[in-house]
Enzyme design. Structure first.
Site, PDB file in Angstrom:
ATOM      1  N   HIS A   1       0.812  -1.249   0.020  1.00 21.19           N
ATOM      2  CA  HIS A   1      -0.071  -0.072   0.045  1.00 21.19           C
ATOM      3  C   HIS A   1       0.816   1.284   0.058  1.00 21.19           C
ATOM      4  O   HIS A   1       0.734   2.204  -0.645  1.00 21.19           O
ATOM      5  CB  HIS A   1      -0.946   0.012   1.421  1.00 21.19           C
ATOM      6  CG  HIS A   1      -1.820  -0.868   1.320  1.00 21.19           C
ATOM      7  ND1 HIS A   1      -2.261  -2.026   2.432  1.00 21.19           N
ATOM      8  CD2 HIS A   1      -2.940  -1.457   0.360  1.00 21.19           C
ATOM      9  CE1 HIS A   1      -3.128  -2.707   2.073  1.00 21.19           C
ATOM     10  NE2 HIS A   1      -3.690  -2.414   1.013  1.00 21.19           N
TER      11      HIS A   1
ATOM     12  N   ARG B   1      -2.214  -6.104  -8.467  1.00 22.72           N
ATOM     13  CA  ARG B   1      -1.054  -6.970  -8.471  1.00 22.72           C
ATOM     14  C   ARG B   1      -1.278  -8.152  -9.477  1.00 22.72           C
ATOM     15  O   ARG B   1      -0.032  -8.345  -9.953  1.00 22.72           O
ATOM     16  CB  ARG B   1      -1.110  -7.857  -7.254  1.00 22.72           C
ATOM     17  CG  ARG B   1      -0.740  -7.002  -5.773  1.00 22.72           C
ATOM     18  CD  ARG B   1      -1.241  -7.238  -4.611  1.00 22.72           C
ATOM     19  NE  ARG B   1      -2.593  -7.437  -4.508  1.00 22.72           N
ATOM     20  CZ  ARG B   1      -3.304  -7.546  -3.322  1.00 22.72           C
ATOM     21  NH1 ARG B   1      -2.871  -7.580  -2.140  1.00 22.72           N
ATOM     22  NH2 ARG B   1      -4.602  -7.345  -3.684  1.00 22.72           N
TER      23      ARG B   1
ATOM     24  N   SER C   1      -2.797  -8.359   2.401  1.00 20.45           N
ATOM     25  CA  SER C   1      -3.167  -8.005   3.829  1.00 20.45           C
ATOM     26  C   SER C   1      -3.716  -9.126   4.243  1.00 20.45           C
ATOM     27  O   SER C   1      -3.304  -9.530   5.492  1.00 20.45           O
ATOM     28  CB  SER C   1      -4.019  -6.846   4.001  1.00 20.45           C
ATOM     29  OG  SER C   1      -3.816  -5.726   3.610  1.00 20.45           O
TER      30      SER C   1
HETATM   31  P1  ADP Z   1      -9.913  -3.647  -0.212  1.00 19.26           P
HETATM   32  O1  ADP Z   1     -10.633  -4.481   0.890  1.00 19.26           O
HETATM   33  O2  ADP Z   1     -10.714  -2.470  -0.638  1.00 19.26           O
HETATM   34  O3  ADP Z   1      -9.584  -4.624  -1.324  1.00 19.26           O
HETATM   35  P2  ADP Z   1      -7.192  -3.604   0.451  1.00 19.26           P
HETATM   36  O4  ADP Z   1      -6.699  -2.785   1.809  1.00 19.26           O
HETATM   37  O5  ADP Z   1      -7.129  -4.978   0.454  1.00 19.26           O
HETATM   38  O6  ADP Z   1      -8.573  -3.176   0.611  1.00 19.26           O
HETATM   39  O7  ADP Z   1      -6.435  -2.862  -0.813  1.00 19.26           O
HETATM   40  C1  ADP Z   1      -6.680  -1.543  -1.077  1.00 19.26           C
HETATM   41  C2  ADP Z   1      -5.925  -1.308  -2.252  1.00 19.26           C
HETATM   42  O8  ADP Z   1      -4.641  -1.695  -2.417  1.00 19.26           O
HETATM   43  C3  ADP Z   1      -6.605  -2.451  -3.523  1.00 19.26           C
HETATM   44  O9  ADP Z   1      -6.671  -1.823  -4.817  1.00 19.26           O
HETATM   45  C4  ADP Z   1      -5.199  -3.333  -3.605  1.00 19.26           C
HETATM   46  O10 ADP Z   1      -5.304  -4.043  -4.879  1.00 19.26           O
HETATM   47  C5  ADP Z   1      -4.326  -2.803  -3.234  1.00 19.26           C
HETATM   48  N1  ADP Z   1      -2.934  -3.458  -2.890  1.00 19.26           N
HETATM   49  C6  ADP Z   1      -3.166  -4.190  -1.791  1.00 19.26           C
HETATM   50  N2  ADP Z   1      -1.912  -4.676  -1.562  1.00 19.26           N
HETATM   51  C7  ADP Z   1      -1.151  -4.421  -2.610  1.00 19.26           C
HETATM   52  C8  ADP Z   1       0.119  -4.530  -2.936  1.00 19.26           C
HETATM   53  N3  ADP Z   1       0.813  -5.473  -2.497  1.00 19.26           N
HETATM   54  N4  ADP Z   1       0.606  -3.963  -4.072  1.00 19.26           N
HETATM   55  C9  ADP Z   1       0.062  -2.994  -4.751  1.00 19.26           C
HETATM   56  N5  ADP Z   1      -1.152  -2.779  -4.419  1.00 19.26           N
HETATM   57  C10 ADP Z   1      -1.864  -3.359  -3.193  1.00 19.26           C
END
Ligand code: ADP
Length: 156
Positions: free
Chosen positions: A17, A91, A129
């Protein structure tokens, strides 16, 4: 003013993130990290307050970033904040299919808001996550995967 909302569950906020956020800073005047509740997920940092505190600590060194909690449709939040952009990270092809649906539905709901995607950097592609949560809940070491600010909040 080019204002973007970066919505997510951020449970926890990871280095993936942080990488997306850091790379998006030059693209916008302001980015608002909006922490929401995804009803299909089980939470590690149960309260939005804890997740917000962890993100504030993890982004304190960055400029033009705000952190807030929300409980609404993302497009409604964007309108209330006068934000024209939604920032998301991609990703894998699985992310792509999921994100494409949400982006297209959001475009139906609010044609004035654009979703902007940044592709994850290779070292962060396997970082989710969900996996960090699994490691943490089984007493594993997550320090390589999250910013120090997240670890500080978890220690309390
Ligand atoms: P949600 O529950 O809305 O999917 P997340 O916290 O899992 O929320 O993810 C928020 C955003 O960050 C999403 O667009 C997700 O694809 C992106 N994201 C999560 N982990 C990564 C990562 N390792 N690299 C790039 N983007 C990520």
């Amino acid at each position: 003013m080019k204002r973007a909302v970066f919505p997510g569950s951020f449970d926890p906020f990871t280095n993936g993130h942080l990488n997306i956020l850091s790379r998006a800073i030059p693209l916008f005047d302001e980015i608002i990290i909006a922490i929401g509740t995804n009803t299909s997920k089980k939470y590690m940092m149960a309260t939005l307050e804890l997740r917000a505190e962890a993100i504030r600590r993890s982004t304190a060194h960055l400029e033009r970033i705000k952190v807030m909690e929300y409980n609404a449709l993302t497009v409604d939040l964007c309108h209330s904040l006068e934000a024209g952009y939604i920032l998301r990270g991609l990703r894998t092809s699985t992310d792509f299919e999921y994100e494409k649906n949400i982006a297209q539905m959001n475009a139906f709901l609010a044609a004035d808001i654009q979703t902007v995607f940044l592709i994850s950097s290779p070292e962060h592609t396997p970082l989710t996550s969900t996996i960090v949560r699994e490691i943490y809940l089984n007493a594993g070491d997550i320090s390589a995967f999250v910013p120090p600010g997240v670890l500080e909040v978890l220690k309390r």
